[in-house]
Design an enzyme around this catalytic site. Structure first.
Site: not given
Length: 698
Positions: A161, A256, A286
């Protein structure tokens, strides 16, 4: 492929919990969100394998102590290849514990060492602090890794991320600074876009673990302003050039919100010639790499990444057995930012090839050659096929040349016949001369006195007319400036320092907090309520002799400066004040900006601004407390002579003085070594002085 059934059930439970009154992350205070995030880790990711683990502490550039955790997954008897890992969490949540099991698994399965970095979080530490901490960790690894049993020649960068954002931004920074690239960058569903408005952001805005409202809550805490979104350290897709980067292994999840920008970044890397492998995991969401207790795909992914790392580290071992020379151009370019006439330009130097273009977006690019031969520095734009370069490009190229070669006092400049207008302006300003031959000669001492290189729309010297105020005869002063009055790129910080005039509504909260900081209060003695500090700034705004400025680094406010005309100031009775002498007071309100690297940026820059503001200013004075030994030593390094000590009613002060001739002649925008203050300089500056009591608030 449909959403994985195990994830679908997990997300349904999360939705039910919210319906039952559990507040979503975006409605929590950051501290609450961190506690909740960490508490869920064990249930989602379990406990990783047992490994030797070492806690590491290292210094950040601002003097803060940062934490890292070193996992050893291989034989401790030989230097281990190392994965430098940055956790996700939107810059607000997450840390060493939240990603402990993942790091343990990667260290064991590769095998390698994993160095996980506990970079500082927002909103306490806003952009670009996380990036700076990441870069400082990489520098520590390169310098100190060997002493901890690590192989600094076999390093990969990785993160998930926003940790993936940090990892890939770090490869960009390494290229631009001329540092070696990592062997590999492993990016798990990285954040790369300026704005989160792609189709996948709309499709998966809610109900798929990472939600749009949470993402914007995180970025709202991290970013200082909307302008930060266009910085490649936040949005790598904003980078103009992605060439010359380490090979990339990019992992994406089908469900995601970030999947589209991940694909877009992979395409940009491939178009730039970077070897890039992309894996889109169907049915995943995610953060699935941390969901080993929810879905088996997390374990499969860890094994896949470990194999990819092992291959990269293994290839490096083979290559090390038969090293070949690496040309300088393969390492990366040196990058410098310039702001002539307020135009943000990027200068890139790759061996001898120098290019100038806009920092962001599209615009004309000019090409030059910069080389040093037989002690002569030469900038050549005569053979470029570009259209006539803008005057700002010429100024940016000359500034960058002197910054890159700080020991050189002159620069030979050759331009095409069509570009002589720009050269003529330098000659008219006294910064260049035209001796016999094809080259002009630019004098460093004179060039650094050109206001337009560092100021937007510099003002002409104000016509000299005298007036009286409080019984003192002095020149009438121009109206105070507004907005950004000075910008300069600081190469040793890789940041741009700016000085902005105070906007009370915008700057009062920070000013109030700074004044109540114990360190600041000790010297300024102005601690108090918000109303008191508003009144203080209003008084400064109404005083024609003094201007309040806010210092910023890459847009982040760090300190407050008052610059004044000395002849009207309370310091005037203590020496023979000249008509255009200037002085300043300073406070550094953000503690992490109080280190030596920052002082050597802002102190010479304030001096430089005052000399540029009026070409008739020949001296700058300063009167810190005589017991502020650290400041006095720093003043000496920046060219201020120790003239004398004297007594104000509330303090004993030191009168320091900087001469214009010395500042520009000795290139003191770059601080000297730990030089002591110079009595002979004071002798040149002044006739003998008399002590007269007075009061100051600095």
């Amino acid at each position: 492929m449909p959403l994985h059934p195990d994830l679908e059930a997990f997300l349904e439970l999360a939705a039910l919990a919210e319906e039952d009154g559990r507040a979503p992350m975006c409605e929590l205070e950051p501290a609450q969100a961190r506690a909740s995030y960490d508490q869920s880790t064990l249930a989602l990711d379990g406990v990783g394998p047992e490994l030797p683990v070492e806690d590491i502490g290292f210094r950040a550039r601002d003097g803060a102590t940062l934490r890292a955790r070193l996992y050893r997954g291989g034989d401790a008897g030989t230097p281990l290849p190392t994965l430098l890992y940055f956790h996700g969490g939107g810059y607000v949540v997450g840390g060493l514990d939240s990603h402990d099991a993942l790091c343990r698994a990667l260290a064991q399965r590769t095998p390698c060492a994993v160095l996980a970095v506990d970079y500082r979080l927002a909103p306490e530490h806003k952009f670009p602090t996380a990036f700076h901490d990441a870069e400082d960790a990489a520098l520590w690894l390169a310098a100190q890794g060997a002493s901890h049993g690590l192989d600094p020649t076999r390093v990969a960068f990785a993160g998930d991320s926003v940790g993936g954002t940090l990892a890939t931004a770090l490869t960009l920074a390494a290229r631009d600074a001329g540092r070696p690239q990592p062997l590999l960058q492993v990016l798990l569903y990285p954040c790369t876009s300026i704005r989160q408005d792609s189709d996948s952001h709309r499709r998966y805005a809610s109900g798929h673990l990472l939600e749009q409202r949470t993402l914007q809550w995180m970025f709202g805490h991290y970013l200082r302003s909307e302008d930060d979104r266009t910085d490649w350290r936040f949005a790598p897709l904003a980078a103009r050039d992605l060439s010359g980067l380490a090979p990339a292994h990019i992992v994406l999840a089908e469900y995601d919100p970030l999947v589209d920008e991940g694909r877009a970044y992979a395409e940009r890397l491939q178009a730039a010639g970077v070897r890039t492998q992309v894996q889109v995991h169907e049915g995943m969401v995610h953060d699935f790499a941390r969901l080993s207790q929810v879905v088996e795909e997390a374990d499969t992914l860890r094994s896949s990444i470990a194999q990819t790392l092992a291959d990269a580290f293994g290839r490096a071992s083979v290559a090390a057995a038969a090293p070949v020379p690496v040309p300088a151009s393969a390492i990366g370019a040196w990058v410098f930012h310039a702001h002539p006439d307020g135009d943000p330009l990027e200068v890139r130097l790759d061996t001898s090839k120098l290019t100038v273009g806009p920092q962001a977006g599209h615009g004309p690019i000019s090409h030059w050659l910069l080389h040093e031969q037989a002690g002569t520095l030469r900038l050549d734009g005569s053979n470029s096929h570009d259209a006539e370069p803008a005057q700002t490009h010429l100024l940016a190229a000359v500034e960058a040349a002197f910054v890159r070669h700080p020991q050189r006092t002159t620069l030979s400049l050759r331009l095409a016949p069509s570009s002589q207008a720009g050269l003529a302006r330098l000659v008219d300003a006294g910064a260049a001369s035209l001796p016999p031959g094809p080259d002009a000669i630019v004098a460093r001492e004179a060039f650094w006195q050109l206001p337009r290189v560092w100021q937007r729309g510099p003002r002409e010297p104000f016509a000299q007319r005298y007036t009286l105020s409080q019984g003192r005869r002095h020149p009438l002063r121009p109206a105070k400036p507004a907005g950004t009055v000075y910008q300069r790129h600081i190469p040793w910080l890789s940041q741009t320092l700016s000085l902005d005039t105070v906007d009370i509504e915008r700057d009062l909260p920070a000013f109030h907090r700074w004044m109540n900081d114990p360190v600041v209060a000790h010297f300024w003695e102005e601690q108090g309520e918000l109303a008191r500090h508003r009144a203080y700034l209003e008084t400064i705004a109404a005083d024609p002799r003094v201007t309040g400025l806010i210092g910023r680094l890459d847009g982040e406010a760090f300190g407050y400066f008052e610059v004044y005309w000395a002849k009207e100031d309370r310091i005037a009775p203590f020496y023979d004040a000249g008509d255009h002498d200037r002085g300043w007071h300073a406070l550094i309100g953000e503690a992490r900006f109080r280190g030596k690297p920052f002082l050597t940026a802002w102190m010479p820059s304030v001096s430089h601004y005052l000399f540029l503001d009026d070409c008739r200013t020949q001296r700058i004075v300063i009167e810190p407390r005589a017991d502020n030994h650290k400041m006095i030593k720093s003043l000496g390094r920046c060219g201020y002579a120790h003239v004398k000590e004297f007594d104000f009613p509330h303090k004993r002060a030191m009168l320091g003085m900087l001469l214009r001739e010395r500042f520009f002649g000795e290139a003191l925008w770059i601080p000297q070594g730990d030089a002591t203050v110079s009595p002979p300089s004071a002798d040149r500056a002044e006739p003998p002085l008399k002590d007269i009591p007075c009061k100051s608030t600095t």
